[in-house]
Structures are given as structure tokens and as C-alpha cells.
Design a protein around this motif. Structure first.
Motif, PDB file in Angstrom:
ATOM      1  N   ARG A   6     -18.034  24.256  12.320  1.00  0.00           N
ATOM      2  CA  ARG A   6     -18.517  23.734  13.601  1.00  0.00           C
ATOM      3  C   ARG A   6     -19.256  22.427  13.359  1.00  0.00           C
ATOM      4  O   ARG A   6     -20.176  22.368  12.546  1.00  0.00           O
ATOM      5  CB  ARG A   6     -19.494  24.721  14.235  1.00  0.00           C
ATOM      6  N   LEU A   7     -18.858  21.390  14.111  1.00  0.00           N
ATOM      7  CA  LEU A   7     -19.559  20.112  14.084  1.00  0.00           C
ATOM      8  C   LEU A   7     -20.285  19.966  15.408  1.00  0.00           C
ATOM      9  O   LEU A   7     -19.662  20.046  16.472  1.00  0.00           O
ATOM     10  CB  LEU A   7     -18.581  18.949  13.878  1.00  0.00           C
ATOM     11  N   ILE A   8     -21.604  19.753  15.340  1.00  0.00           N
ATOM     12  CA  ILE A   8     -22.434  19.706  16.537  1.00  0.00           C
ATOM     13  C   ILE A   8     -23.221  18.402  16.567  1.00  0.00           C
ATOM     14  O   ILE A   8     -23.937  18.073  15.615  1.00  0.00           O
ATOM     15  CB  ILE A   8     -23.408  20.899  16.580  1.00  0.00           C
ATOM     16  N   ALA A   9     -23.082  17.670  17.658  1.00  0.00           N
ATOM     17  CA  ALA A   9     -23.862  16.454  17.878  1.00  0.00           C
ATOM     18  C   ALA A   9     -25.056  16.808  18.749  1.00  0.00           C
ATOM     19  O   ALA A   9     -24.895  17.372  19.835  1.00  0.00           O
ATOM     20  CB  ALA A   9     -23.014  15.399  18.558  1.00  0.00           C
ATOM     21  N   LEU A  10     -26.251  16.508  18.280  1.00  0.00           N
ATOM     22  CA  LEU A  10     -27.470  16.684  19.058  1.00  0.00           C
ATOM     23  C   LEU A  10     -27.821  15.316  19.618  1.00  0.00           C
ATOM     24  O   LEU A  10     -28.046  14.372  18.854  1.00  0.00           O
ATOM     25  CB  LEU A  10     -28.595  17.216  18.170  1.00  0.00           C
ATOM     26  N   VAL A  11     -27.817  15.181  20.921  1.00  0.00           N
ATOM     27  CA  VAL A  11     -28.074  13.893  21.555  1.00  0.00           C
ATOM     28  C   VAL A  11     -29.176  14.037  22.593  1.00  0.00           C
ATOM     29  O   VAL A  11     -29.481  15.135  23.051  1.00  0.00           O
ATOM     30  CB  VAL A  11     -26.793  13.301  22.212  1.00  0.00           C
ATOM     31  N   GLY A  12     -29.747  12.918  22.965  1.00  0.00           N
ATOM     32  CA  GLY A  12     -30.794  12.898  23.978  1.00  0.00           C
ATOM     33  C   GLY A  12     -31.553  11.591  23.854  1.00  0.00           C
ATOM     34  O   GLY A  12     -31.362  10.832  22.897  1.00  0.00           O
ATOM     35  N   PRO A  13     -32.418  11.323  24.795  1.00  0.00           N
ATOM     36  CA  PRO A  13     -33.152  10.058  24.771  1.00  0.00           C
ATOM     37  C   PRO A  13     -34.116   9.981  23.597  1.00  0.00           C
ATOM     38  O   PRO A  13     -34.583  11.004  23.083  1.00  0.00           O
ATOM     39  CB  PRO A  13     -33.903  10.061  26.107  1.00  0.00           C
ATOM     40  N   THR A  90     -15.425  24.570   4.569  1.00  0.00           N
ATOM     41  CA  THR A  90     -15.543  25.972   4.172  1.00  0.00           C
ATOM     42  C   THR A  90     -16.056  26.845   5.313  1.00  0.00           C
ATOM     43  O   THR A  90     -16.579  27.930   5.078  1.00  0.00           O
ATOM     44  CB  THR A  90     -16.460  26.100   2.943  1.00  0.00           C
ATOM     45  N   GLY A  91     -15.913  26.348   6.544  1.00  0.00           N
ATOM     46  CA  GLY A  91     -16.308  27.146   7.702  1.00  0.00           C
ATOM     47  C   GLY A  91     -17.764  27.046   8.084  1.00  0.00           C
ATOM     48  O   GLY A  91     -18.227  27.784   8.953  1.00  0.00           O
ATOM     49  N   GLY A  92     -18.508  26.156   7.467  1.00  0.00           N
ATOM     50  CA  GLY A  92     -19.925  26.016   7.766  1.00  0.00           C
ATOM     51  C   GLY A  92     -20.184  25.237   9.041  1.00  0.00           C
ATOM     52  O   GLY A  92     -19.268  24.697   9.674  1.00  0.00           O
ATOM     53  N   THR A  93     -21.457  25.178   9.405  1.00  0.00           N
ATOM     54  CA  THR A  93     -21.891  24.444  10.583  1.00  0.00           C
ATOM     55  C   THR A  93     -22.685  23.226  10.151  1.00  0.00           C
ATOM     56  O   THR A  93     -23.581  23.327   9.314  1.00  0.00           O
ATOM     57  CB  THR A  93     -22.767  25.332  11.491  1.00  0.00           C
ATOM     58  N   VAL A  94     -22.340  22.092  10.757  1.00  0.00           N
ATOM     59  CA  VAL A  94     -23.037  20.834  10.498  1.00  0.00           C
ATOM     60  C   VAL A  94     -23.535  20.313  11.840  1.00  0.00           C
ATOM     61  O   VAL A  94     -22.777  20.236  12.805  1.00  0.00           O
ATOM     62  CB  VAL A  94     -22.104  19.784   9.850  1.00  0.00           C
ATOM     63  N   LEU A 103     -19.905   9.538  21.172  1.00  0.00           N
ATOM     64  CA  LEU A 103     -19.272  10.850  21.305  1.00  0.00           C
ATOM     65  C   LEU A 103     -17.760  10.800  21.523  1.00  0.00           C
ATOM     66  O   LEU A 103     -17.038  11.586  20.896  1.00  0.00           O
ATOM     67  CB  LEU A 103     -19.949  11.661  22.410  1.00  0.00           C
ATOM     68  N   PRO A 104     -17.227   9.929  22.377  1.00  0.00           N
ATOM     69  CA  PRO A 104     -15.765   9.937  22.555  1.00  0.00           C
ATOM     70  C   PRO A 104     -15.002   9.658  21.262  1.00  0.00           C
ATOM     71  O   PRO A 104     -13.999  10.319  20.973  1.00  0.00           O
ATOM     72  CB  PRO A 104     -15.520   8.835  23.591  1.00  0.00           C
ATOM     73  N   ARG A 105     -15.488   8.713  20.479  1.00  0.00           N
ATOM     74  CA  ARG A 105     -14.806   8.382  19.229  1.00  0.00           C
ATOM     75  C   ARG A 105     -14.920   9.529  18.220  1.00  0.00           C
ATOM     76  O   ARG A 105     -13.971   9.848  17.509  1.00  0.00           O
ATOM     77  CB  ARG A 105     -15.397   7.095  18.646  1.00  0.00           C
ATOM     78  N   ALA A 112     -12.934  19.672  18.239  1.00  0.00           N
ATOM     79  CA  ALA A 112     -13.776  20.839  18.521  1.00  0.00           C
ATOM     80  C   ALA A 112     -15.267  20.496  18.518  1.00  0.00           C
ATOM     81  O   ALA A 112     -16.106  21.395  18.523  1.00  0.00           O
ATOM     82  CB  ALA A 112     -13.493  21.946  17.507  1.00  0.00           C
ATOM     83  N   LEU A 113     -15.595  19.203  18.556  1.00  0.00           N
ATOM     84  CA  LEU A 113     -16.994  18.769  18.555  1.00  0.00           C
ATOM     85  C   LEU A 113     -17.768  19.489  19.655  1.00  0.00           C
ATOM     86  O   LEU A 113     -17.333  19.569  20.797  1.00  0.00           O
ATOM     87  CB  LEU A 113     -17.078  17.256  18.800  1.00  0.00           C
ATOM     88  N   GLU A 114     -18.924  20.012  19.278  1.00  0.00           N
ATOM     89  CA  GLU A 114     -19.841  20.605  20.248  1.00  0.00           C
ATOM     90  C   GLU A 114     -20.969  19.614  20.486  1.00  0.00           C
ATOM     91  O   GLU A 114     -21.388  18.916  19.563  1.00  0.00           O
ATOM     92  CB  GLU A 114     -20.413  21.926  19.717  1.00  0.00           C
ATOM     93  N   VAL A 115     -21.460  19.575  21.706  1.00  0.00           N
ATOM     94  CA  VAL A 115     -22.540  18.647  22.049  1.00  0.00           C
ATOM     95  C   VAL A 115     -23.696  19.450  22.641  1.00  0.00           C
ATOM     96  O   VAL A 115     -23.497  20.289  23.516  1.00  0.00           O
ATOM     97  CB  VAL A 115     -22.066  17.583  23.062  1.00  0.00           C
ATOM     98  N   ILE A 116     -24.875  19.163  22.137  1.00  0.00           N
ATOM     99  CA  ILE A 116     -26.101  19.749  22.683  1.00  0.00           C
ATOM    100  C   ILE A 116     -26.996  18.583  23.080  1.00  0.00           C
ATOM    101  O   ILE A 116     -27.277  17.692  22.274  1.00  0.00           O
ATOM    102  CB  ILE A 116     -26.818  20.654  21.666  1.00  0.00           C
ATOM    103  N   VAL A 117     -27.423  18.585  24.336  1.00  0.00           N
ATOM    104  CA  VAL A 117     -28.284  17.532  24.865  1.00  0.00           C
ATOM    105  C   VAL A 117     -29.719  18.048  24.927  1.00  0.00           C
ATOM    106  O   VAL A 117     -29.985  19.108  25.506  1.00  0.00           O
ATOM    107  CB  VAL A 117     -27.833  17.094  26.280  1.00  0.00           C
ATOM    108  N   VAL A 118     -30.631  17.292  24.334  1.00  0.00           N
ATOM    109  CA  VAL A 118     -32.056  17.615  24.393  1.00  0.00           C
ATOM    110  C   VAL A 118     -32.612  16.940  25.634  1.00  0.00           C
ATOM    111  O   VAL A 118     -32.481  15.724  25.808  1.00  0.00           O
ATOM    112  CB  VAL A 118     -32.799  17.129  23.134  1.00  0.00           C
ATOM    113  N   THR A 119     -33.211  17.737  26.516  1.00  0.00           N
ATOM    114  CA  THR A 119     -33.805  17.200  27.737  1.00  0.00           C
ATOM    115  C   THR A 119     -35.320  17.315  27.661  1.00  0.00           C
ATOM    116  O   THR A 119     -35.866  18.194  26.990  1.00  0.00           O
ATOM    117  CB  THR A 119     -33.293  17.938  28.985  1.00  0.00           C
ATOM    118  N   VAL A 120     -35.977  16.414  28.368  1.00  0.00           N
ATOM    119  CA  VAL A 120     -37.432  16.413  28.450  1.00  0.00           C
ATOM    120  C   VAL A 120     -37.803  15.745  29.766  1.00  0.00           C
ATOM    121  O   VAL A 120     -37.120  14.819  30.200  1.00  0.00           O
ATOM    122  CB  VAL A 120     -38.048  15.714  27.207  1.00  0.00           C
TER     123      VAL A 120
END
Length: 182
Positions: A6-13, A90-94, A103-105, A112-120
Motif C-alpha cells: 500500500r502506498l499512501i500519500a498524506l496531504v494537507g495544508p 514485499t506487501g508492506g505499507t509506505v 497526486l495525479p502524476r 492503487a495510491l491511497e490519499v489521506i487528507v489532514v484537516t485542521v
């Protein structure tokens, strides 16, 4: 290097607390790899640990194929070296601190990119930005104006509210990764 993980992008301001959440996640979920970025800015004890390079070094690394992913944001260059994504094979999470503009690129290379947005909330964000002392009032106003954003077309995300204590935000982020922790 898509792999089976799993590849996860953590984004937010800026000021939302992404680096704080990632540091806490490293302690709470040691099985998740927090990707270390290469950034074209001087090293600082105030931010996440990263590889600091000057712009010319970054350009040479990029031209030499050193990065699995790279992007530009706010006048800086960011990259993730291939070794930072190795766990995907090897099936790990990054998870990495990313840029919503990239993100589009990134999703084109990793469908399968996952995106998590940090809100405040705006008031807390303004306080955090002012406390950092890196920007003047006009720059803070500009960051606040850019804080609310829509994801690029075709991408969906889950959110983590980070208005409270760091431990609360870290727990929320870890909960979103629950399938990894099972």
C-alpha cells in the motif's frame, strides 16, 4: 515500482501537523514505513528528518534516476528515492508526506495510491503557522487561503482531523491504517 503493498500519500495544508502525525505513527505502527524525503532546502531541526540537498544536487539526482517519485511545490523540489518504496515489493505499507498537486502524476504510476487528507480548523491553522515564525502575516494569509482544497479529478481520500492533541490525531491516522495493523 508498484508492487503488492500500500502506498499512501498524506496531504494537507502547511501547519496541519502532517510531520507530527507521521512521527507519532512511526511509534504507534512500526510496521508502516514512513518514507524519508529528499528536499532542496537546508536541513532544520524543526521539521521531519529529510535528506537536504541544494537545487543543483536535486537536479542531478533526478536526471540520474535516483527518485522513484519526485515533484515540486512552493519553490522546492521533493523526491522519494527508490529504497523508500522498497517495502511495496514485499506487501508492506509506505506512507509519505506528499503534495496534492503531485497526486495525479503519482496515481498514474501507482493506480492503487491511497490519499489521506489532514484537516485542521482555520483558527488553529493560523495559530500554528504564526507560532512557527517562518512566515509574515501576508504569507500566513496566503497559506490559509490555499488550505481548503479539492482533490484532483479522479482521486478520493479519507480525512484525519488534527485539531486536538497530537495523540488524538495520531490515533485517528493509525485507525485509518487498521487493515495493516491487523
Amino acid at each position: 515500482m508498484p508492487g503488492t503493498g500500500r502506498l499512501i500519500a498524506l496531504v494537507g495544508p502547511s501547519g496541519a501537523g502532517k510531520d507530527t502525525l507521521l512521527a507519532g505513527l512511526a511509534r504507534a505502527c512500526p510496521e508502516v514505513h514512513i518514507a524519508r524525503r529528499t528536499i532542496s532546502r537546508p536541513a532544520s531541526a524543526e521539521t521531519e528528518p529529510f535528506e537536504s540537498v541544494v537545487p543543483a544536487q536535486f537536479a542531478a539526482l533526478r536526471a540520474g534516476g535516483a527518485f522513484a517519485l519526485h515533484w515540486e511545490a512552493h519553490g522546492l523540489c521533493y523526491g522519494l528515492r527508490h529504497r523508500e518504496l522498497a517495502a511495496l515489493m514485499t506487501g508492506g505499507t509506505v506512507i509519505f508526506n506528499g503534495s496534492r498537486a503531485a497526486l495525479p502524476r503519482i496515481a498514474a504510476r501507482h493506480p492503487a495510491l491511497e490519499v489521506i487528507v489532514v484537516t485542521v480548523s482555520p483558527g488553529i491553522l493560523a495559530s500554528r503557522l504564526a507560532a512557527r515564525g517562518r512566515e509574515d502575516a501576508d504569507e500566513i494569509a496566503g497559506r490559509l487561503a490555499r488550505a481548503d482544497f479539492a482533490l484532483p479529478a479522479g482521486l478520493t481520500a479519507r480525512t484525519v482531523s488534527n485539531d486536538g492533541r497530537p495523540e488524538e490525531g495520531i490515533a485517528r491516522l493509525a485507525d485509518l491504517l487498521q487493515p495493516v495493523r491487523a
